[in-house]
Motif scaffolding. Sequence first.
Motif, short mmCIF file in Angstrom:
data_model
loop_
_atom_site.label_atom_id
_atom_site.label_comp_id
_atom_site.label_asym_id
_atom_site.label_seq_id
_atom_site.Cartn_x
_atom_site.Cartn_y
_atom_site.Cartn_z
N MET A 117 0.86 -1.17 0.00
CA MET A 117 0.00 0.00 0.00
C MET A 117 0.90 1.24 0.00
SD MET A 117 -2.86 1.15 2.91
CE MET A 117 -3.70 -0.39 2.82
N PRO A 118 0.62 2.21 -0.87
CA PRO A 118 1.42 3.44 -0.89
C PRO A 118 1.33 4.18 0.45
CG PRO A 118 -0.02 3.31 -2.82
CD PRO A 118 -0.40 2.19 -1.91
N PRO A 119 2.40 4.87 0.84
CA PRO A 119 2.42 5.54 2.15
C PRO A 119 1.27 6.54 2.35
CG PRO A 119 4.62 5.50 1.23
CD PRO A 119 3.71 4.97 0.18
N ALA A 120 0.90 7.30 1.33
CA ALA A 120 -0.19 8.27 1.49
C ALA A 120 -1.51 7.56 1.77
CB ALA A 120 -0.31 9.15 0.25
N GLN A 121 -1.74 6.46 1.09
CA GLN A 121 -2.97 5.71 1.30
C GLN A 121 -2.97 5.06 2.69
OE1 GLN A 121 -3.59 2.66 -1.61
NE2 GLN A 121 -5.74 2.38 -1.10
N GLU A 122 -1.81 4.56 3.10
CA GLU A 122 -1.69 3.97 4.44
C GLU A 122 -1.92 5.03 5.52
OE1 GLU A 122 1.44 1.58 7.31
OE2 GLU A 122 1.95 1.83 5.20
N ALA A 123 -1.41 6.24 5.27
CA ALA A 123 -1.61 7.33 6.23
C ALA A 123 -3.09 7.62 6.42
CB ALA A 123 -0.88 8.59 5.75
N ARG A 124 -3.82 7.70 5.31
CA ARG A 124 -5.26 7.95 5.42
C ARG A 124 -5.97 6.84 6.16
NH1 ARG A 124 -4.19 10.07 0.32
NH2 ARG A 124 -4.71 8.11 -0.72
N ALA A 125 -5.62 5.59 5.84
CA ALA A 125 -6.28 4.44 6.49
C ALA A 125 -5.98 4.43 7.99
CB ALA A 125 -5.81 3.15 5.85
N ARG A 126 -4.73 4.70 8.36
CA ARG A 126 -4.38 4.71 9.79
C ARG A 126 -5.05 5.86 10.53
NH1 ARG A 126 -0.42 1.57 11.93
NH2 ARG A 126 0.74 0.26 10.49
N LEU A 127 -5.18 7.01 9.87
CA LEU A 127 -5.85 8.13 10.51
C LEU A 127 -7.33 7.81 10.75
CD1 LEU A 127 -5.85 10.98 11.65
CD2 LEU A 127 -6.18 11.83 9.32
N VAL A 128 -7.98 7.23 9.76
CA VAL A 128 -9.39 6.84 9.91
C VAL A 128 -9.54 5.84 11.06
CG1 VAL A 128 -11.28 5.59 8.79
CG2 VAL A 128 -10.05 7.36 7.55
N TYR A 129 -8.63 4.87 11.13
CA TYR A 129 -8.67 3.89 12.21
C TYR A 129 -8.44 4.55 13.56
CZ TYR A 129 -7.79 -0.50 14.70
OH TYR A 129 -7.83 -1.55 15.58
N GLY A 130 -7.51 5.52 13.60
CA GLY A 130 -7.25 6.25 14.84
C GLY A 130 -8.48 7.03 15.30
N VAL A 131 -9.19 7.64 14.37
CA VAL A 131 -10.41 8.37 14.71
C VAL A 131 -11.45 7.40 15.27
CG1 VAL A 131 -12.34 9.68 13.74
CG2 VAL A 131 -9.99 10.25 13.09
N ALA A 132 -11.58 6.23 14.63
CA ALA A 132 -12.55 5.23 15.11
C ALA A 132 -12.19 4.74 16.50
CB ALA A 132 -12.62 4.07 14.13
N LEU A 133 -10.89 4.51 16.75
CA LEU A 133 -10.46 4.08 18.08
C LEU A 133 -10.77 5.14 19.13
CD1 LEU A 133 -7.03 2.45 17.17
CD2 LEU A 133 -9.02 1.26 18.14
N ALA A 134 -10.53 6.41 18.79
CA ALA A 134 -10.82 7.49 19.74
C ALA A 134 -12.32 7.57 20.02
CB ALA A 134 -10.31 8.81 19.19
#
Length: 99
Positions: free
Chosen positions: A1-18
């Motif tokens: 997965m390209p880094p920019a796409q991974e960044a978006r996915a991880r941010l979305v997951y972080g928001v969901a965890l919060a």
Amino acid sequence: MPPAQEARARLVYGVALAAAGRREPALLETLQALARAREAADAHGESACARFLERLRTRAGTPPPPTPGPGWRHASAAAGRAPCPVVDRPRRGDESAPP
């Protein structure tokens, strides 16, 4: 997965965890997202991660980091220690630099 796409996915997951009340895993995921955004040189993604990290900090009740005063770069010299070559070096336009 390209880094920019991974960044978006991880941010979305972080928001969901919060949203689920899991602050520590949310913080770790968001920091990983920030690292991937920087790796991809994605300024928009980096800014989004930084804004969410600030939101996590304020919700946790952590005070903001202190703002350094005008002479903070020269604190080593004032304390009688050898100046740090990185932090204590004068910058262009720095009126607090010693003569």
